[in-house]
Design a protein around this motif. Sequence first.
Motif, PDB file in Angstrom:
ATOM      1  N   GLN A  61      40.341  74.925  73.912  1.00  0.00           N
ATOM      2  CA  GLN A  61      40.965  75.115  75.223  1.00  0.00           C
ATOM      3  C   GLN A  61      40.749  73.813  75.991  1.00  0.00           C
ATOM      4  N   SER A 120      43.223  74.502  81.904  1.00  0.00           N
ATOM      5  CA  SER A 120      42.538  74.850  80.656  1.00  0.00           C
ATOM      6  C   SER A 120      43.580  75.436  79.705  1.00  0.00           C
ATOM      7  N   LYS A 197      38.291  91.322  77.203  1.00  0.00           N
ATOM      8  CA  LYS A 197      38.108  92.215  78.351  1.00  0.00           C
ATOM      9  C   LYS A 197      36.727  92.866  78.292  1.00  0.00           C
ATOM     10  N   GLU A 202      32.689  81.498  80.961  1.00  0.00           N
ATOM     11  CA  GLU A 202      33.022  80.304  80.211  1.00  0.00           C
ATOM     12  C   GLU A 202      32.261  79.141  80.841  1.00  0.00           C
ATOM     13  N   TYR A 204      31.916  75.249  81.018  1.00  0.00           N
ATOM     14  CA  TYR A 204      32.677  74.026  80.735  1.00  0.00           C
ATOM     15  C   TYR A 204      31.666  72.914  80.536  1.00  0.00           C
ATOM     16  N   TYR A 263      53.023  86.075  88.964  1.00  0.00           N
ATOM     17  CA  TYR A 263      52.498  84.719  89.164  1.00  0.00           C
ATOM     18  C   TYR A 263      53.624  83.713  89.389  1.00  0.00           C
TER      19      TYR A 263
HETATM   20  N1  THG Z   1      40.101  80.650  79.180  1.00  0.00           N
HETATM   21  C1  THG Z   1      40.264  79.333  79.434  1.00  0.00           C
HETATM   22  N2  THG Z   1      41.295  78.640  78.954  1.00  0.00           N
HETATM   23  C2  THG Z   1      42.211  79.274  78.183  1.00  0.00           C
HETATM   24  C3  THG Z   1      42.103  80.649  77.900  1.00  0.00           C
HETATM   25  C4  THG Z   1      40.988  81.335  78.419  1.00  0.00           C
HETATM   26  N3  THG Z   1      43.237  78.572  77.681  1.00  0.00           N
HETATM   27  C5  THG Z   1      44.036  79.157  76.651  1.00  0.00           C
HETATM   28  C6  THG Z   1      44.329  80.619  76.890  1.00  0.00           C
HETATM   29  N4  THG Z   1      43.053  81.300  77.151  1.00  0.00           N
HETATM   30  C7  THG Z   1      45.262  80.754  78.057  1.00  0.00           C
HETATM   31  N5  THG Z   1      45.774  82.090  78.169  1.00  0.00           N
HETATM   32  C8  THG Z   1      45.150  83.075  78.924  1.00  0.00           C
HETATM   33  C9  THG Z   1      45.637  84.360  78.845  1.00  0.00           C
HETATM   34  C10 THG Z   1      45.034  85.360  79.592  1.00  0.00           C
HETATM   35  C11 THG Z   1      43.959  85.075  80.410  1.00  0.00           C
HETATM   36  C12 THG Z   1      43.479  83.802  80.467  1.00  0.00           C
HETATM   37  C13 THG Z   1      44.083  82.788  79.740  1.00  0.00           C
HETATM   38  C14 THG Z   1      43.324  86.110  81.257  1.00  0.00           C
HETATM   39  N6  THG Z   1      44.104  87.055  81.757  1.00  0.00           N
HETATM   40  C15 THG Z   1      43.597  88.145  82.552  1.00  0.00           C
HETATM   41  C16 THG Z   1      44.520  89.333  82.336  1.00  0.00           C
HETATM   42  O1  THG Z   1      45.591  89.140  81.808  1.00  0.00           O
HETATM   43  O2  THG Z   1      44.108  90.433  82.678  1.00  0.00           O
HETATM   44  C17 THG Z   1      43.447  87.818  84.022  1.00  0.00           C
HETATM   45  C18 THG Z   1      44.643  87.209  84.645  1.00  0.00           C
HETATM   46  C19 THG Z   1      44.525  87.156  86.164  1.00  0.00           C
HETATM   47  O3  THG Z   1      44.079  88.121  86.755  1.00  0.00           O
HETATM   48  O4  THG Z   1      44.923  86.158  86.774  1.00  0.00           O
HETATM   49  O5  THG Z   1      42.141  86.089  81.496  1.00  0.00           O
HETATM   50  O6  THG Z   1      40.791  82.553  78.183  1.00  0.00           O
HETATM   51  N7  THG Z   1      39.359  78.704  80.177  1.00  0.00           N
END
Ligand code: THG
Length: 366
Positions: A61, A120, A197, A202, A204, A263
């Motif tokens: 990531q 990210s 979930k 995380e 960094y 979003y």
């Molecule tokens: N963490 C970080 N970087 C990332 C990811 C991550 N980069 C690649 C990939 N994952 C990017 N895609 C996502 C997809 C879903 C979520 C985070 C990154 C996620 N979604 C939640 C949900 O769908 O319920 C919350 C979304 C929200 O409420 O805004 O967490 O995992 N650093």
Amino acid sequence: MPELFLSPRVRSTPFSPGVRAAAPKALTVYNHMRLACVFESPEADCAHLKKHVQVWDVAAQRQVEVTGPDACRLVQWMTPRDIVRVSVGACAYVPVCDDSGGMLNDPVAMRLDVNHWWLSLADSDVLLYAKGLAIGAGMDVSVREPDVSPLAVQGPKAEDLVARVFGDAIRDIRFFRFAICRFNGEDHIVARSGWSKQGGFEIYVEGRHNGMPVFNALMEAGGDLNVRVGCPNGIERLESGLLSYGCDITREHTPYQAGLGAYCHPETVECIGREALLREAAVGPSRQVRCLDIGGAPVPQLTDFWPVTGDGGGIGRISSAAWSPEFRTNVAIGMIDRSHWKGGTEVEIHAPDGVRTARIREAFHR
Ligand code: THG
């Protein structure tokens, strides 16, 4: 299966020695970097993740760092999400779009300071897109890939584990917020986020030299918590409805089709793809991502999209699927035409081992 041939072009990570010692059974390539996919088995890894805590090398990531006087203009150009509403210290899930509104990535954006952003990334070359836009528009920004590597700590015991290494202050970090925490006299960003979930953080990790020290500190502190080296789990993320860019959503799909309409604020922001997104918002998407339950025995590994039919015609495709031992069914994500996307609708899946019946789930997120 053939072996994945490794070379420096398939970049190692600062945590690679720790991952190698844990002997992953499969790796993939993500942002030109190694990413483990399985340790014991997808099912056993999933059960452990839901009960204990895992440390994931998700350095793949990669971060795109945007700084300078035009940083917000550039980040806003790349996403239809209104970034004015993202405060310093917050993370935001942001679609990145091209001029047709097609998704180029779905990163987690972090606002480190007013004019300091990290994206990210999911698996695509956003660094090149950002550089191209900045150079082409003559923006006063710096766009680079910093030496920062995310290490995810996921599972119900993640908070206790991270608190042991980074201090009890991490307990106050809210979901999708971050704080700056010290380890061995250096600062690292710690966010409550991650691609599961089951809860977690995380980290960094700043600087390649800090990779194994942080990794080892977590593994040593978590002995009595049954900590394991893990990785993003294909079953858990389908049960949770987390999207995988390149599978579930691609450049052919808009954020509305990806189910990320909440979003998108094309009415109010200056972003690439604005006109296309406004046109689609007016009529609604023609297809959208859906969770499905697929009947029958455990599905084979999905290595290419599986066609979906309904009422005799093609109505979409399955992009991810796996057997869920907890739900006792196959869980899947697919892109489904409006005619058939309603919860409860039955459709046919054309898997390589035969045709199966599937049912569209009521809600995308469970
Ligand atoms: N963490 C970080 N970087 C990332 C990811 C991550 N980069 C690649 C990939 N994952 C990017 N895609 C996502 C997809 C879903 C979520 C985070 C990154 C996620 N979604 C939640 C949900 O769908 O319920 C919350 C979304 C929200 O409420 O805004 O967490 O995992 N650093």
